[in-house]
Design an enzyme around this catalytic site. Structure first.
Site, PDB file in Angstrom:
ATOM      1  N   THR A  75      -1.257   4.442   1.177  1.00  0.00           N
ATOM      2  CA  THR A  75      -0.172   3.645   0.630  1.00  0.00           C
ATOM      3  C   THR A  75      -0.551   2.173   0.705  1.00  0.00           C
ATOM      4  OG1 THR A  75       2.233   3.380   0.556  1.00  0.00           O
ATOM      5  CG2 THR A  75       1.210   3.271   2.726  1.00  0.00           C
ATOM      6  N   CYS A 168       0.285   7.804  -2.133  1.00  0.00           N
ATOM      7  CA  CYS A 168       0.614   8.970  -1.300  1.00  0.00           C
ATOM      8  C   CYS A 168      -0.165  10.210  -1.716  1.00  0.00           C
ATOM      9  CB  CYS A 168       2.117   9.239  -1.318  1.00  0.00           C
ATOM     10  SG  CYS A 168       3.094   7.810  -0.798  1.00  0.00           S
TER      11      CYS A 168
END
EC number: 2.3.1.181
Length: 222
Positions: A75, A168
């Site tokens: 992320t 992600c």
């Protein structure tokens, strides 16, 4: 009976120093250490979780990539994003790891509701979404029954770096932020609502704490 939650608003912080501080806090806390929630922004950085695959980091450019000990894939953190680190004793709070995740997600969903933004979960993909676009990511770690790492909630930031990764671990995942959805631009406004909803989920009473990274004395081995 409500439990106290020390809330620290730490401003902009470098990632690695904060990671070290929350790790040491978790290592050194005892059964009577109050739970804390740290709210801050990070300098631009990509973080890759324990099982993270480097293939999801496409073209980081001048943004550093740090391998960390949380769950999840890759992320991005940067200015304009609320990063929240809940340091919670799960046994004392009476929640499982799954409940911890659900309650954090629900606190974010209810925060978005303050501005009539309809947010939701997606099955099998932790985080919070609006019309299929991710507005908040979760990546947690539990050690000795206590949580650290936490959430990243996009408010008013440059979203370009998300194009340099598979967010992600999902190729082509759309990412959004509160401002673009009709919410406020000031992080403090969103933080206020987030603290309120977080405390509602867990039954905490918020107590403002000094805006410094805390240091607990080292635990003595017995």
């Amino acid at each position: 009976m409500s439990l106290p939650l020390k809330v620290r608003r730490l401003g902009r912080q470098p990632y690695e120093a904060t990671w070290e501080a929350m790790s040491q806090f978790t290592n050194n806390r005892g059964p009577d250490t109050p739970d804390e929630l740290w709210l801050l922004e990070h300098d631009p950085v990509f973080t890759l979780g324990q099982a993270g695959k480097t293939e999801h980091v496409l073209a980081p450019g001048d943004i550093p990539v740090i391998h960390v000990d949380r769950g999840g894939q890759v992320t991005y953190h940067g200015p304009g994003q609320i990063v929240g680190y809940p340091m919670i004793d799960l046994r004392r709070a009476g929640v499982s790891v799954r409940e911890l995740v659900n309650k954090i997600e629900q606190a974010i969903i209810d925060t978005m509701g303050h501005w009539n933004i309809g947010a939701e979960r997606l099955e099998g993909a932790p985080g919070v979404y609006v019309a299929g676009a991710k507005v908040a990511a979760l990546g947690l770690r539990v050690r000795r029954g206590c949580s650290f790492h936490g959430l990243a909630f996009n408010v008013n930031m440059d979203l370009e770096p998300y194009h340099r990764i598979n967010p992600c671990g999902y190729k082509g995942l759309a990412v959004t932020q509160v401002l673009d959805l009709g919410g406020p631009s000031r992080l403090s406004d969103v933080e206020d609502a987030l603290v309120e909803e977080f405390c509602r989920q867990f039954g905490f009473v918020a107590e403002a704490a000094p805006p410094i990274l805390p240091e607990l004395p080292a635990r003595v081995a017995v």
